[in-house]
Design a protein around this motif. Sequence first.
Motif, PDB file in Angstrom:
ATOM      1  N   TYR B  52      -8.091  16.655  -5.911  1.00  0.00           N
ATOM      2  CA  TYR B  52      -7.722  17.254  -7.163  1.00  0.00           C
ATOM      3  C   TYR B  52      -8.734  16.779  -8.205  1.00  0.00           C
ATOM      4  N   ARG B  53      -9.223  18.012  -8.887  1.00  0.00           N
ATOM      5  CA  ARG B  53     -10.001  17.990 -10.090  1.00  0.00           C
ATOM      6  C   ARG B  53     -11.006  16.902 -10.060  1.00  0.00           C
ATOM      7  N   GLY B  54     -11.855  16.799  -8.776  1.00  0.00           N
ATOM      8  CA  GLY B  54     -12.792  15.817  -8.753  1.00  0.00           C
ATOM      9  C   GLY B  54     -12.407  14.349  -8.304  1.00  0.00           C
ATOM     10  N   GLY B  55     -11.028  14.144  -7.942  1.00  0.00           N
ATOM     11  CA  GLY B  55     -10.802  12.914  -7.445  1.00  0.00           C
ATOM     12  C   GLY B  55      -9.906  12.927  -6.389  1.00  0.00           C
ATOM     13  N   PHE B  56      -9.840  12.052  -5.660  1.00  0.00           N
ATOM     14  CA  PHE B  56      -8.864  11.734  -4.492  1.00  0.00           C
ATOM     15  C   PHE B  56      -7.577  11.116  -4.845  1.00  0.00           C
ATOM     16  N   THR B  57      -6.548  11.788  -4.532  1.00  0.00           N
ATOM     17  CA  THR B  57      -5.033  11.377  -4.941  1.00  0.00           C
ATOM     18  C   THR B  57      -4.173  11.719  -3.931  1.00  0.00           C
ATOM     19  N   ARG B  58      -2.893  11.768  -4.195  1.00  0.00           N
ATOM     20  CA  ARG B  58      -1.960  12.268  -3.379  1.00  0.00           C
ATOM     21  C   ARG B  58      -0.937  13.129  -3.992  1.00  0.00           C
ATOM     22  N   VAL B  59      -0.417  13.903  -3.368  1.00  0.00           N
ATOM     23  CA  VAL B  59       0.494  15.002  -4.014  1.00  0.00           C
ATOM     24  C   VAL B  59       1.895  14.852  -3.283  1.00  0.00           C
ATOM     25  N   LYS B  60       2.762  14.878  -4.176  1.00  0.00           N
ATOM     26  CA  LYS B  60       4.255  14.858  -3.647  1.00  0.00           C
ATOM     27  C   LYS B  60       5.023  16.172  -4.129  1.00  0.00           C
ATOM     28  N   LEU B  61       5.865  16.804  -3.202  1.00  0.00           N
ATOM     29  CA  LEU B  61       6.356  18.092  -3.763  1.00  0.00           C
ATOM     30  C   LEU B  61       7.272  17.621  -4.694  1.00  0.00           C
ATOM     31  N   SER B  62       8.309  16.599  -4.335  1.00  0.00           N
ATOM     32  CA  SER B  62       9.287  16.380  -5.390  1.00  0.00           C
ATOM     33  C   SER B  62       8.707  15.894  -6.748  1.00  0.00           C
ATOM     34  N   ASP B  63       7.683  15.461  -6.944  1.00  0.00           N
ATOM     35  CA  ASP B  63       7.136  15.306  -8.402  1.00  0.00           C
ATOM     36  C   ASP B  63       6.865  16.396  -9.070  1.00  0.00           C
ATOM     37  N   PHE B  64       7.140  17.753  -8.514  1.00  0.00           N
ATOM     38  CA  PHE B  64       6.990  18.763  -9.361  1.00  0.00           C
ATOM     39  C   PHE B  64       8.393  19.553  -9.534  1.00  0.00           C
ATOM     40  N   ALA B  65       9.554  18.477  -9.479  1.00  0.00           N
ATOM     41  CA  ALA B  65      10.853  19.082  -9.640  1.00  0.00           C
ATOM     42  C   ALA B  65      10.972  19.440 -11.262  1.00  0.00           C
ATOM     43  N   GLY B  66      11.751  20.602 -11.333  1.00  0.00           N
ATOM     44  CA  GLY B  66      11.615  21.422 -12.544  1.00  0.00           C
ATOM     45  C   GLY B  66      10.727  22.320 -12.978  1.00  0.00           C
ATOM     46  N   LYS B  67       9.786  22.403 -11.909  1.00  0.00           N
ATOM     47  CA  LYS B  67       8.674  23.489 -12.202  1.00  0.00           C
ATOM     48  C   LYS B  67       8.761  24.460 -10.909  1.00  0.00           C
ATOM     49  N   TRP B  68       8.109  25.545 -11.123  1.00  0.00           N
ATOM     50  CA  TRP B  68       8.111  26.419 -10.255  1.00  0.00           C
ATOM     51  C   TRP B  68       6.718  25.901  -9.180  1.00  0.00           C
ATOM     52  N   VAL B  69       6.767  26.166  -7.852  1.00  0.00           N
ATOM     53  CA  VAL B  69       5.877  25.792  -7.179  1.00  0.00           C
ATOM     54  C   VAL B  69       5.264  26.725  -6.126  1.00  0.00           C
ATOM     55  N   LEU B  70       4.033  27.248  -6.053  1.00  0.00           N
ATOM     56  CA  LEU B  70       3.431  28.053  -5.123  1.00  0.00           C
ATOM     57  C   LEU B  70       2.813  27.275  -4.327  1.00  0.00           C
ATOM     58  N   LEU B  71       3.106  27.283  -3.010  1.00  0.00           N
ATOM     59  CA  LEU B  71       2.769  26.506  -2.038  1.00  0.00           C
ATOM     60  C   LEU B  71       2.168  27.340  -0.803  1.00  0.00           C
ATOM     61  N   CYS B  72       0.706  27.161  -0.613  1.00  0.00           N
ATOM     62  CA  CYS B  72       0.155  27.927   0.157  1.00  0.00           C
ATOM     63  C   CYS B  72      -0.568  27.214   1.337  1.00  0.00           C
ATOM     64  N   PHE B  73      -0.313  27.476   2.388  1.00  0.00           N
ATOM     65  CA  PHE B  73      -0.993  26.934   3.682  1.00  0.00           C
ATOM     66  C   PHE B  73      -1.965  28.084   3.991  1.00  0.00           C
ATOM     67  N   TYR B  74      -3.084  27.316   4.763  1.00  0.00           N
ATOM     68  CA  TYR B  74      -4.204  28.256   5.216  1.00  0.00           C
ATOM     69  C   TYR B  74      -4.965  27.619   6.286  1.00  0.00           C
ATOM     70  N   PRO B  75      -5.476  28.393   7.129  1.00  0.00           N
ATOM     71  CA  PRO B  75      -6.198  27.747   8.336  1.00  0.00           C
ATOM     72  C   PRO B  75      -7.192  26.904   8.381  1.00  0.00           C
ATOM     73  N   GLY B  76      -8.055  27.043   7.147  1.00  0.00           N
ATOM     74  CA  GLY B  76      -9.015  25.858   7.061  1.00  0.00           C
ATOM     75  C   GLY B  76     -10.253  26.168   6.195  1.00  0.00           C
ATOM     76  N   ASP B  77     -10.509  25.092   5.746  1.00  0.00           N
ATOM     77  CA  ASP B  77     -11.729  25.228   4.849  1.00  0.00           C
ATOM     78  C   ASP B  77     -12.927  25.986   5.254  1.00  0.00           C
ATOM     79  N   PHE B  78     -13.851  26.603   4.701  1.00  0.00           N
ATOM     80  CA  PHE B  78     -14.881  27.232   5.190  1.00  0.00           C
ATOM     81  C   PHE B  78     -14.824  28.275   6.467  1.00  0.00           C
ATOM     82  N   THR B  79     -13.520  29.018   6.450  1.00  0.00           N
ATOM     83  CA  THR B  79     -13.166  30.011   7.139  1.00  0.00           C
ATOM     84  C   THR B  79     -13.345  31.146   6.231  1.00  0.00           C
ATOM     85  N   PHE B  80     -13.224  32.367   6.726  1.00  0.00           N
ATOM     86  CA  PHE B  80     -13.980  33.563   6.085  1.00  0.00           C
ATOM     87  C   PHE B  80     -12.959  34.232   5.358  1.00  0.00           C
ATOM     88  N   VAL B  81     -11.551  34.226   5.441  1.00  0.00           N
ATOM     89  CA  VAL B  81     -10.668  34.934   4.682  1.00  0.00           C
ATOM     90  C   VAL B  81     -10.117  34.279   3.475  1.00  0.00           C
TER      91      VAL B  81
END
Lengths: 151, 81
Positions: B52-81
């Motif tokens: 996240y923004r240049g650093g290594f951290t953790r992300v916890k979904l419940s920390d975003f309570a009260g906000k809208w979240v767009l959660l996007c899964f994708y097959p992998g970094d350096f793939t083509f689509v």
Amino acid sequence: MSAVAAQYDTLQKLGVEVISVSVDSQFVHKVWNDNELSKMVKKDIPFHMASDGAGNVGKLFGVYDENAGVELRGRFIIDPDGVIQAMEVLTPPVGRKFSESIRQIQAYQHVRSKKGAEVCPAGWEPGKKVLKPGPDLVGNVWKVWDPFKDH
Amino acid sequence: MADENAGCARPTGATAPETPEKKTTEPQAKEIKMSVARVGTKAPDFDAPAYYRGGFTRVKLSDFAGKWVLLCFYPGDFTFV
């Protein structure tokens, strides 16, 4: 994911946070950001790029492909109460249409702001006709909503 | 060797001979309880390592309570689509 990053300002204006998830490590995410994504979108990726090496998060959301060891293209819209309002899952070779995610978010935000008193018919976008469910509307949608003009 | 079509998922072509399944009557200890996500239900919480923004951290979904979240899964970094 570059498409989401490119439109990140739109999401910010709507108060939406983004989390991306793949099985790659956070270290590979950094290298992907530094060497490719940042060149595509002319800035660093502004959201959390989560690492799900064992697929545990993907399994929870039903989008982990055990045979290939990768996540499918699963997209979830989660509201401020933590409830999943919308989901879309695509197989790997076809990408998402970002504007459709935005449209759905705007529609769900509208419904939420009206506490469910107004609903968004097919193809709804901000400014288009909403419907107010109630006894008077039963059997009368055809009078107020035209699928040729209002869609 | 002919080139394989690279496709759009992270390449995971390796295969291994089937290992014989352990015959046991005991339930698998590490079996994950599948509560697969559904629209209209609470999103399952997770806590994951993240970049996240240049650093290594953790992300916890419940920390975003009260906000809208767009959660996007994708097959992998350096793939083509």
